[in-house]
Write a protein that holds these residues in place. Sequence first.
Motif, PDB file in Angstrom:
ATOM      1  N   VAL A  86      95.788  88.636 -25.156  1.00  0.00           N
ATOM      2  CA  VAL A  86      95.471  87.473 -25.983  1.00  0.00           C
ATOM      3  C   VAL A  86      95.028  87.980 -27.356  1.00  0.00           C
ATOM      4  O   VAL A  86      94.200  88.889 -27.445  1.00  0.00           O
ATOM      5  CB  VAL A  86      94.348  86.627 -25.363  1.00  0.00           C
ATOM      6  N   THR A  87      95.599  87.418 -28.409  1.00  0.00           N
ATOM      7  CA  THR A  87      95.214  87.863 -29.747  1.00  0.00           C
ATOM      8  C   THR A  87      94.798  86.689 -30.607  1.00  0.00           C
ATOM      9  O   THR A  87      95.350  85.588 -30.514  1.00  0.00           O
ATOM     10  CB  THR A  87      96.369  88.594 -30.454  1.00  0.00           C
ATOM     11  N   ASN A  88      93.801  86.951 -31.443  1.00  0.00           N
ATOM     12  CA  ASN A  88      93.371  85.954 -32.416  1.00  0.00           C
ATOM     13  C   ASN A  88      93.685  86.433 -33.823  1.00  0.00           C
ATOM     14  O   ASN A  88      93.839  87.633 -34.070  1.00  0.00           O
ATOM     15  CB  ASN A  88      91.867  85.664 -32.298  1.00  0.00           C
ATOM     16  N   GLY A  89      93.778  85.483 -34.746  1.00  0.00           N
ATOM     17  CA  GLY A  89      94.042  85.818 -36.141  1.00  0.00           C
ATOM     18  C   GLY A  89      92.775  86.244 -36.859  1.00  0.00           C
ATOM     19  O   GLY A  89      91.705  86.379 -36.260  1.00  0.00           O
ATOM     20  N   PHE A  90      92.908  86.424 -38.157  1.00  0.00           N
ATOM     21  CA  PHE A  90      91.774  86.830 -38.967  1.00  0.00           C
ATOM     22  C   PHE A  90      91.005  85.599 -39.446  1.00  0.00           C
ATOM     23  O   PHE A  90      91.552  84.496 -39.515  1.00  0.00           O
ATOM     24  CB  PHE A  90      92.248  87.632 -40.177  1.00  0.00           C
ATOM     25  N   VAL A  91      89.751  85.789 -39.790  1.00  0.00           N
ATOM     26  CA  VAL A  91      88.940  84.717 -40.354  1.00  0.00           C
ATOM     27  C   VAL A  91      89.111  84.737 -41.866  1.00  0.00           C
ATOM     28  O   VAL A  91      88.892  85.768 -42.511  1.00  0.00           O
ATOM     29  CB  VAL A  91      87.453  84.875 -39.982  1.00  0.00           C
ATOM     30  N   VAL A  92      89.510  83.608 -42.428  1.00  0.00           N
ATOM     31  CA  VAL A  92      89.687  83.479 -43.874  1.00  0.00           C
ATOM     32  C   VAL A  92      88.852  82.305 -44.361  1.00  0.00           C
ATOM     33  O   VAL A  92      88.321  81.524 -43.563  1.00  0.00           O
ATOM     34  CB  VAL A  92      91.173  83.265 -44.233  1.00  0.00           C
ATOM     35  N   ASP A  93      88.717  82.156 -45.672  1.00  0.00           N
ATOM     36  CA  ASP A  93      87.908  81.061 -46.181  1.00  0.00           C
ATOM     37  C   ASP A  93      88.679  79.750 -46.129  1.00  0.00           C
ATOM     38  O   ASP A  93      89.821  79.702 -45.655  1.00  0.00           O
ATOM     39  CB  ASP A  93      87.387  81.367 -47.591  1.00  0.00           C
ATOM     40  N   GLY A  94      88.067  78.702 -46.614  1.00  0.00           N
ATOM     41  CA  GLY A  94      88.667  77.373 -46.508  1.00  0.00           C
ATOM     42  C   GLY A  94      89.982  77.235 -47.230  1.00  0.00           C
ATOM     43  O   GLY A  94      90.774  76.331 -46.935  1.00  0.00           O
ATOM     44  N   GLU A  95      90.252  78.129 -48.193  1.00  0.00           N
ATOM     45  CA  GLU A  95      91.501  78.091 -48.948  1.00  0.00           C
ATOM     46  C   GLU A  95      92.511  79.097 -48.411  1.00  0.00           C
ATOM     47  O   GLU A  95      93.569  79.300 -48.998  1.00  0.00           O
ATOM     48  CB  GLU A  95      91.220  78.366 -50.426  1.00  0.00           C
ATOM     49  N   GLY A  96      92.163  79.746 -47.294  1.00  0.00           N
ATOM     50  CA  GLY A  96      93.076  80.699 -46.702  1.00  0.00           C
ATOM     51  C   GLY A  96      93.010  82.085 -47.291  1.00  0.00           C
ATOM     52  O   GLY A  96      93.858  82.937 -47.018  1.00  0.00           O
ATOM     53  N   ARG A  97      91.973  82.372 -48.101  1.00  0.00           N
ATOM     54  CA  ARG A  97      91.839  83.689 -48.719  1.00  0.00           C
ATOM     55  C   ARG A  97      91.026  84.620 -47.830  1.00  0.00           C
ATOM     56  O   ARG A  97      90.118  84.186 -47.134  1.00  0.00           O
ATOM     57  CB  ARG A  97      91.151  83.580 -50.084  1.00  0.00           C
TER      58      ARG A  97
END
Length: 995
Positions: free
Chosen positions: A652-663
């Motif tokens: 199982v893999t999760n993505g990265f955490v980015v800010d509200g604008e996807g940065r």
Amino acid sequence: MPDASKNGASKGAASEGRDYKDTLFLPETEFPMRAGLPKREPQWLERWAKLGMYERLRADAKGREKFILHDGPPYANGHIHMGTALTKVLKDLIVRSKQMAGYDANFVPGWDCHGLPIEWQVEREFAEKGRKKRDVPTAEFRKACRDYAQKWLDIQREEFKRLGPEGDWDNPYTTMAFASEAKIAGELLKFAELGLLYRGSKPVMWSPVEQTALAEAEIEYHDHQSTTIWVKFPVNSVILREGDEPTNWDLVSNPDDPLNVVIWTTTPWTIPGNRAICFGPKLSYSVYKVVEMQADLDFEPWAKPGERFVVADALAESVREAGLIAKWERVAELSAQQLRSMHCDHPLKGFSGGYEFDVPLLAGDHVTDEAGTGFVHTAPGHGQEDYIAWVSAFGTQKEIPHTVDEFGAFTEEAPGFTGEQVLVIEGKKKGKDGGANKAVIDQLIAHGKLLARGRLTHSYPHSWRSKAPVIFRNTPQWFIALDKPTANGKTLRENALAAIDATGFTPAAGRNRIRSMVEGRPDWLISRQRAWGVPITIFVHKETGEVLVDEAVNKRITDAITTGGADAWFETDSQDFLGADYKAGDYEKVEDILDVWFDSGSTHAFCLEEREDLKWPADVYCEGSDQHRGWFQSSLLEACGTRGRAPYDHVVTNGFVVDGEGRKMSKSLGNVMAPDEVIKQYGAEIIRIWVASSDYTDDLRISKEIIGSAVDSYRRLRNTLRYLLGALNGFEDAERLDAAEMPELERYILHRLAVLDEEVREGYDKFDFKGVWRKIFDFASLELSAFYLDVRKDSLYCDAPGDKRRRAARTVMAEVFDRLVLWLSPICVFTAEEAWLTRYPSEDGSVHLALFPETPKGWRDDALGAKWKKIREVRRVVTGALEVERREKRIGASLEAAPIVHVADADLLKAYHGLDAAELFITSGASLTGDPAPETAFRLEGESGAVAVEPVEAEGEKCARCWRILPEVGVHESHPDLCERCIDAVEAVDAKAGA
């Protein structure tokens, strides 16, 4: 129906002289509206610790089928961040949901404790005390690294525990435990026994800043500005091979009309290491003769009329422009045979006497005409493809020079440039270009071999630790071969690819991602030139270069490390390991450090296999998507090499955490949101809800607004739980009704519970936590709060205690509460516990010791569900009509209405037969008809108009107790201000009070 929050009943009755408040059954609960999570959560954690929750869970689950999630070890260096918090919560969702589904789901946390980041920090601490690493004894330095890792392990453990995951926190596994280090060394020795471990001199990615080799998993790519150059390699001869057709010697025979092969490179510093030129055998090449240079230049260009250049036809125009050539003519086309017969001078020939050799042209399938000149300058000590091209052509590594040392400085094998740095390795300009590029370019200009130069911004490999650029450097290193047969006769690569095909992936795209990486990766580089970690515990014969493989020697090595840790390898005399059968003087004791990915890739061996409360292979590994090239892959290769299969059944893999604008989050952007910030303000429960409500398979956005949305969802859910607890005040089993005795509305809710039970279990089973959260939240918000509880408030507050409708409602609410809280408990660990113990007080009980409740099969009634779907469609239109009436202030509350509902669909109208429509609409009266609706009737915008509503006002007087407006109010002399239902209820209450 009175609103409990406004206590309206007592006000309505005041004019008649009696306060009916004491005859109503308003919700009562000690479950507070305000959660106070930041303060309350640590209290729950303390309670669970006192209860020995982990031990209780293990005892309760003893004998059940095991489900094991193996914890990928976070690095023991620095505080946790939102990405590590996300993954740890995700793991806890998996473990808790499997435990509650009836498995023995043990969770053992782990830590990765070796490696360069820790070593760097310890170096810095010694430097602050005025001591350089080289002046610190190895034993002292390694102990400082161990202490540093332990400090951060303890800090991270408390930070992870604050998020609410349950596990064996008191007995984690660590890569630096002596037993772990011994097992890691033992796993390496297995590769030696299989003949897969070898030392090779080939170009590897090297960090001059860190002075160590790096593997692909330790590399990240960033934009980097490089100096680009176009370089002339003068053709000096044509050497025909057997079977070649004679070529045109006049192409190169005139020294006054020179012919040059032109290469293009983004690494000028590699020119001293050049030994060949590669061309694409399928590309088209020609000779171009300079006719005219560009005019009005304020400097003398490096090309001259009459010079001839060989370039790929597809790139000729870009080369002409780069060389400031106004006009040239294509004078000859060259075949692949003609190209491979050519030999060139090195462009630095004549400089320091070190570049007097010929440079042959080699065919290479890696050469393209997408950029450059169509020729690739080939320095076999500075590139994997260059190395392969050279060895494939000449079958030897001996002539590959070692032009750069471990500090990124030119050696004496780069004559004339010794000491020049490729990269700055210290100070403020660390990682920037050193003097090597300029020195090489200056000599190319001096020797008339530079055609052009420029600057290019492109993606370039950097160390993920130091963030500095890396170089390719030829150096002896230790590798694990991927394409040699293993114990089962297949290669390690073949075993790994077969294991990938046999593994489940969430998301499914993970399979193709890791598969492509394993298909194309080089042999596993496992040696590092550092001090902190598990050493490569092997002996190499000084004359033959063979690795010593001896079971007795290996046992002495692993026994010593089990007792004294990896330090024993450095502190024990070689002869003690070798015993009487071998002489220490004949053997080299390797002291390189193992790649930390080999450490973490071996965790299955010293955690899953060594603990009786776990099992091998694990059911699931769960980490961020970057671990396809990291832990997932190193674990895969290690296990497939030593055991023939993957150490996991599912990934199982999760993505990265980015800010509200996807940065991407970074301190420079000021968009970093740390877990402790959210916890201090809102509580860890909100982070858990954010994780569960997000699509973790993609990058997860987080911001104050997104957290605010999670807070709002939590409040709504908490209010639903609070209402259920209040409504169930005093409920006992004697009050329960069987489903067969219940009104249709209650049986419909039981049906919805049965459907939801299947959906929630399936969602948890497939690790679809967003789907689980959405199903539960929508049920609580749309089906409970906005529908069922809204409809049944009147019955709960106003019906007599023994009324079957009220008993049925409370029975259903009890079933709803149990399932809602238990389904939510893997996500909302703190709130579920609080709600559960409010309903079922216990000194040593816990919702987390329960299993998901079994749902009677008889509850499911798909025909009833379809019918009530139609019923609710009609109700939705009525609700819309009443909203308009309220907004226009024609009525104050829905109980002031008695709408006429026109239903054109006969099946829809039939669905309401036998039901109290006014009860469902929360009006004082209602009538349904199949008659055509007047044009003025309300219809929902955008719908067919099968349902239309005339919002007629109710007729009669207002009941002082339930607020319904009915003609029967005022008819009974004993209670002139009550309706008949309320009279019966009040008399029952009064009778009970009198008794």
